[in-house]
Scaffold this active site. Structure first.
Site, PDB file in Angstrom:
ATOM      1  N   LEU A 123      -6.101  -6.320  -0.909  1.00 56.72           N
ATOM      2  CA  LEU A 123      -6.162  -7.267  -1.886  1.00 56.72           C
ATOM      3  C   LEU A 123      -5.242  -8.177  -1.606  1.00 56.72           C
ATOM      4  O   LEU A 123      -5.291  -9.397  -2.807  1.00 56.72           O
ATOM      5  CB  LEU A 123      -6.885  -6.508  -3.014  1.00 56.72           C
ATOM      6  CG  LEU A 123      -7.616  -5.609  -3.553  1.00 56.72           C
ATOM      7  CD1 LEU A 123      -8.023  -4.984  -4.753  1.00 56.72           C
ATOM      8  CD2 LEU A 123      -9.240  -5.731  -2.184  1.00 56.72           C
ATOM      9  N   CYS A 124      -4.586  -8.555  -1.452  1.00 53.67           N
ATOM     10  CA  CYS A 124      -3.431  -9.301  -0.923  1.00 53.67           C
ATOM     11  C   CYS A 124      -3.922 -10.803  -0.033  1.00 53.67           C
ATOM     12  O   CYS A 124      -4.538 -10.388   0.748  1.00 53.67           O
ATOM     13  CB  CYS A 124      -2.112  -8.569  -0.307  1.00 53.67           C
ATOM     14  SG  CYS A 124      -0.722 -10.066  -0.404  1.00 53.67           S
ATOM     15  N   GLU A 170       4.934 -10.190   0.025  1.00 53.56           N
ATOM     16  CA  GLU A 170       5.659 -10.381   1.266  1.00 53.56           C
ATOM     17  C   GLU A 170       6.895  -9.471   1.185  1.00 53.56           C
ATOM     18  O   GLU A 170       7.695  -9.179   2.250  1.00 53.56           O
ATOM     19  CB  GLU A 170       5.446 -11.740   1.288  1.00 53.56           C
ATOM     20  CG  GLU A 170       3.777 -12.359   2.005  1.00 53.56           C
ATOM     21  CD  GLU A 170       3.026 -12.542   0.852  1.00 53.56           C
ATOM     22  OE1 GLU A 170       1.598 -12.688   1.139  1.00 53.56           O
ATOM     23  OE2 GLU A 170       3.497 -12.599  -0.398  1.00 53.56           O
ATOM     24  N   ASP A 198      14.046   4.217  12.507  1.00 48.96           N
ATOM     25  CA  ASP A 198      12.979   4.322  14.035  1.00 48.96           C
ATOM     26  C   ASP A 198      14.523   4.291  14.564  1.00 48.96           C
ATOM     27  O   ASP A 198      14.342   5.334  15.484  1.00 48.96           O
ATOM     28  CB  ASP A 198      12.289   3.318  13.954  1.00 48.96           C
ATOM     29  CG  ASP A 198      11.677   3.730  15.578  1.00 48.96           C
ATOM     30  OD1 ASP A 198      11.450   4.808  16.091  1.00 48.96           O
ATOM     31  OD2 ASP A 198      11.675   2.288  15.673  1.00 48.96           O
TER      32      ASP A 198
END
Length: 166
Positions: free
Chosen positions: A75-76, A114, A128
């Site tokens: 919903l951003c 963000e 990673d």
């Protein structure tokens, strides 16, 4: 009691209407840390990870993630980001690398999501690239540190309120 703005009176999810809001300059800073073993920490700090430039890659990943936040968070709102910076700090005493993602825009809604997304993806990228050296790394303390702009005004994590223990 706080009113949740992303659900209607029937409990259905909705995107908040920001059409009536004024455009303002907005900034959000989010931070987080990744804790690692001594061997891994030294390799990252000295730029000796065999996969390559860990922090340079994490910086690019964070900026890309900040730009794609509305595709990841249901919903951003989609925002036109005007600037995104990503910095890293080393904490020798805890063998932690801190990511700091600061995002700017001129808009009707803030850039907190963000900045939080950028920080999270920066730390995931470090994981990673370093997992061959240390699979026990721990990502934690991801939070909004500061924000400016908008109706609610400025926010600083360490000013008042019931903040969690860090």
């Amino acid at each position: 009691m706080a009113k949740f703005t992303h659900i209607d009176e029937k409990g259905n999810a909705l995107m908040v209407d920001v059409g009536h809001k004024q455009v303002t300059s907005r900034m959000a800073l989010a931070t987080g840390r990744i804790f690692m073993n001594d061997e891994c920490y030294k390799a990252v700090k000295n730029g000796q990870v065999t996969k390559g430039d860990v922090l340079g890659t994490a910086r690019i990943a964070a900026i890309m993630a900040a730009k794609k936040t509305s595709s990841l968070i249901p919903l951003c709102h989609n925002l036109l980001i005007t600037k995104c910076t990503v910095d890293f700090l080393f904490h020798d005493e805890t063998r932690a690398v801190e990511a700091q993602c600061r995002v700017y825009c001129e808009g009707k809604t803030g850039v907190e999501m963000e900045a939080l997304t950028g920080t999270s993806v920066a730390l995931l990228t470090v994981y990673d690239m370093c997992k061959a050296v240390d699979k026990r790394m721990v990502i934690s303390e991801v939070h909004l540190e500061e924000k400016t702009g908008g109706k609610s005004g400025p926010f600083l994590f360490n000013e008042g309120g019931e903040n969690r223990e860090r």
